[in-house]
Design an enzyme around this catalytic site. Structure first.
Site, mmCIF file in Angstrom:
data_model
loop_
_atom_site.group_PDB
_atom_site.id
_atom_site.type_symbol
_atom_site.label_atom_id
_atom_site.label_comp_id
_atom_site.label_asym_id
_atom_site.label_seq_id
_atom_site.Cartn_x
_atom_site.Cartn_y
_atom_site.Cartn_z
ATOM 1 N N ASP A 45 55.207 81.442 8.081
ATOM 2 C CA ASP A 45 55.035 79.993 7.927
ATOM 3 C C ASP A 45 53.849 79.688 7.014
ATOM 4 O O ASP A 45 53.955 78.883 6.077
ATOM 5 C CB ASP A 45 54.781 79.333 9.291
ATOM 6 C CG ASP A 45 55.957 79.427 10.244
ATOM 7 O OD1 ASP A 45 56.716 78.455 10.329
ATOM 8 O OD2 ASP A 45 56.106 80.471 10.907
ATOM 9 N N ASP A 133 58.734 72.026 5.275
ATOM 10 C CA ASP A 133 58.745 72.881 6.468
ATOM 11 C C ASP A 133 58.930 74.307 5.968
ATOM 12 O O ASP A 133 60.019 74.690 5.547
ATOM 13 C CB ASP A 133 59.878 72.505 7.422
ATOM 14 C CG ASP A 133 59.687 73.129 8.803
ATOM 15 O OD1 ASP A 133 58.938 74.116 8.899
ATOM 16 O OD2 ASP A 133 60.273 72.629 9.772
ATOM 17 N N ILE A 135 58.969 77.298 7.382
ATOM 18 C CA ILE A 135 60.024 77.987 8.134
ATOM 19 C C ILE A 135 60.502 77.027 9.211
ATOM 20 O O ILE A 135 59.857 76.846 10.240
ATOM 21 C CB ILE A 135 59.551 79.309 8.781
ATOM 22 C CG1 ILE A 135 59.149 80.325 7.712
ATOM 23 C CG2 ILE A 135 60.662 79.890 9.657
ATOM 24 C CD1 ILE A 135 58.689 81.668 8.286
ATOM 25 N N ASP A 136 61.614 76.379 8.941
ATOM 26 C CA ASP A 136 62.224 75.494 9.934
ATOM 27 C C ASP A 136 63.073 76.359 10.852
ATOM 28 O O ASP A 136 63.918 77.121 10.392
ATOM 29 C CB ASP A 136 63.093 74.455 9.224
ATOM 30 C CG ASP A 136 63.709 73.462 10.193
ATOM 31 O OD1 ASP A 136 63.108 73.212 11.247
ATOM 32 O OD2 ASP A 136 64.790 72.936 9.883
ATOM 33 N N THR A 138 61.433 78.254 13.582
ATOM 34 C CA THR A 138 60.610 79.464 13.749
ATOM 35 C C THR A 138 61.092 80.304 14.921
ATOM 36 O O THR A 138 61.046 81.540 14.867
ATOM 37 C CB THR A 138 59.123 79.082 13.935
ATOM 38 O OG1 THR A 138 58.698 78.334 12.792
ATOM 39 C CG2 THR A 138 58.247 80.312 14.055
ATOM 40 N N HIS A 240 65.012 70.654 22.155
ATOM 41 C CA HIS A 240 65.050 69.889 20.914
ATOM 42 C C HIS A 240 66.144 68.839 20.911
ATOM 43 O O HIS A 240 66.078 67.870 20.147
ATOM 44 C CB HIS A 240 65.282 70.824 19.721
ATOM 45 C CG HIS A 240 64.128 71.725 19.439
ATOM 46 N ND1 HIS A 240 64.218 72.799 18.581
ATOM 47 C CD2 HIS A 240 62.853 71.718 19.902
ATOM 48 C CE1 HIS A 240 63.037 73.414 18.538
ATOM 49 N NE2 HIS A 240 62.209 72.770 19.324
ATOM 50 N N SER A 264 67.328 75.190 12.972
ATOM 51 C CA SER A 264 66.936 74.798 11.618
ATOM 52 C C SER A 264 67.928 73.881 10.909
ATOM 53 O O SER A 264 69.034 73.598 11.389
ATOM 54 C CB SER A 264 66.677 76.026 10.736
ATOM 55 O OG SER A 264 67.872 76.517 10.158
ATOM 56 N N LYS A 267 71.965 73.837 9.736
ATOM 57 C CA LYS A 267 73.097 73.033 10.224
ATOM 58 C C LYS A 267 73.498 71.977 9.196
ATOM 59 O O LYS A 267 74.680 71.739 8.958
ATOM 60 C CB LYS A 267 72.730 72.366 11.559
ATOM 61 C CG LYS A 267 72.479 73.347 12.692
ATOM 62 C CD LYS A 267 72.198 72.644 14.007
ATOM 63 C CE LYS A 267 70.828 72.001 14.072
ATOM 64 N NZ LYS A 267 69.721 72.977 14.065
ATOM 65 N N ARG A 281 71.926 65.566 17.034
ATOM 66 C CA ARG A 281 70.636 65.945 17.606
ATOM 67 C C ARG A 281 70.128 64.723 18.364
ATOM 68 O O ARG A 281 69.553 63.799 17.777
ATOM 69 C CB ARG A 281 69.655 66.356 16.506
ATOM 70 C CG ARG A 281 68.296 66.860 17.024
ATOM 71 C CD ARG A 281 67.455 67.314 15.859
ATOM 72 N NE ARG A 281 66.083 67.626 16.214
ATOM 73 C CZ ARG A 281 65.584 68.852 16.308
ATOM 74 N NH1 ARG A 281 66.357 69.900 16.091
ATOM 75 N NH2 ARG A 281 64.311 69.037 16.610
#
Length: 354
Positions: A45, A133, A135-136, A138, A240, A264, A267, A281
């Protein structure tokens, strides 16, 4: 504006950062820390954020960056700092012309720390601001699932350029998602895709390589004539997104396939190219708000591929309110032709909970 230079810099910066993240992905020890909100952060990251912000500042010195990470812990932990510096200085694109476009290597360890900390913009409705971001996903990165390197340019609050680097997704746009697409993944041959979009110019995919840039292909969301056969995507982490609400919505829509759970913005890229169809989401609490870096690039890529993206109340995602989507609740992304129907079912299920 065409945003040609911005797209080129963003794609190359994400490509270079993905080379670094792939190195860390294969290491058992990823230098993991826990942030104040208990979410993990790795040396990948930090390193990816440094590389991307350095490239942005080299090309667009007056632009601001909303980045997920900051370097205070690295200024105290010299061992971790040294690990990241070794990664960063050892990562470059094989194409010298591309490296020149990005501004070349970071000059020193301290320049690396400063680059990380330059992601401290408060965001807002005025000017040119990048949402990053590094590393979306993680947790997906740590468990060997899906993750993405995400970068978007917002101008006066509107997303104009979006790029997603997804090292563990198939290059082939025609490969459909399956129930296990989010777990036990690799970046082996045939994997790694770079999604990109510019407002008003459509969305594309190309192979995510370490040498040069692969052939760019236009992508479109798939037409869904039978919702029972639709592929439904959601976050892998129950914290999430509300799996129970999303299951009820899928049932009311008549979706019969098991949902695809993955980490992440992979999608967003997957539904944009028709490998999946619907992404929900939904908030797990009344007070939760999404971070702009988790959605900016994917939002544009889906919309430019013929999709519609709103929150659970039907409002467009508003990236002008700072570092969070302060005026939005949840995310509903689907092909434009069926989005209103999906949204009506979302509202019905959410209203029934009150």
């Amino acid at each position: 504006m065409s945003y040609q230079k911005e797209q080129e810099v963003a794609e190359l910066a994400v490509q270079r950062a993905a080379i670094l993240t792939k190195k860390v992905f294969h290491e058992k020890a990823k230098g993991t820390l826990s942030k104040n909100d208990s979410s993990p952060v790795t040396i990948g990251d930090f390193g990816a954020q440094a590389l991307i912000i350095a490239a942005i500042k080299s090309n667009f010195p007056n632009d601001e960056v909303v980045g997920e990470e900051e370097a205070s812990s690295l200024r105290e932990d010299t061992n971790l700092r040294d690990q990241i510096w070794e990664l960063v200085k050892g990562t470059s694109l094989s194409d010298s012309k591309a490296e020149d476009i990005l501004g070349g290597p970071i000059a020193s360890m301290y320049a690396m720390l400063d680059a990380i900390d330059a992601g401290n913009s408060a965001g807002g409705a005025k000017g040119r601001i990048w949402a990053l971001d590094p590393i979306d996903g993680t947790k997906g990165f740590l468990r060997g699932g899906q993750y993405a390197v995400c970068l978007a340019l917002m101008v006066d609050g509107d997303v104009k350029v979006g790029v997603l680097g997804c090292p563990n997704l198939p290059v082939d746009d025609s490969v459909a998602l399956t129930a296990d697409s989010g777990v036990d993944q690799t970046d082996e041959e045939g994997k790694g895709v770079l999604f990109s979009a510019v407002f008003g110019q459509g969305a594309t995919s190309r192979p995510l390589t370490s040498v040069g840039m692969g052939e760019r292909k236009a992508i479109q969301m798939k037409s869904v004539s039978d919702l029972s056969q639709a592929t439904f995507c959601e976050s892998l982490e129950a914290g999430h997104s509300s799996h129970s609400d999303q299951s009820a919505i899928a049932s009311k829509l008549g979706v019969t396939k098991p949902s695809v759970r993955m980490d992440s913005q992979a999608k967003y890229g997957s539904i944009a190219r028709g490998a999946g169809d619907i992404y929900l989401r939904l908030p797990t609490s009344a007070t939760y708000r999404e971070k702009i870096w988790d959605h900016a690039a994917g939002d544009l890529i889906v919309r430019e591929a013929g999709g519609e993206v709103t929150d659970s109340l039907g409002r467009r995602l508003d990236f002008s309110k700072g570092r969070i989507l302060a005026e939005n609740k949840g995310v509903v992304a689907a092909p434009a032709a069926i989005h209103s129907h999906v949204l009506s079912v979302v509202k019905e299920v959410m209203e029934a909970k009150k």
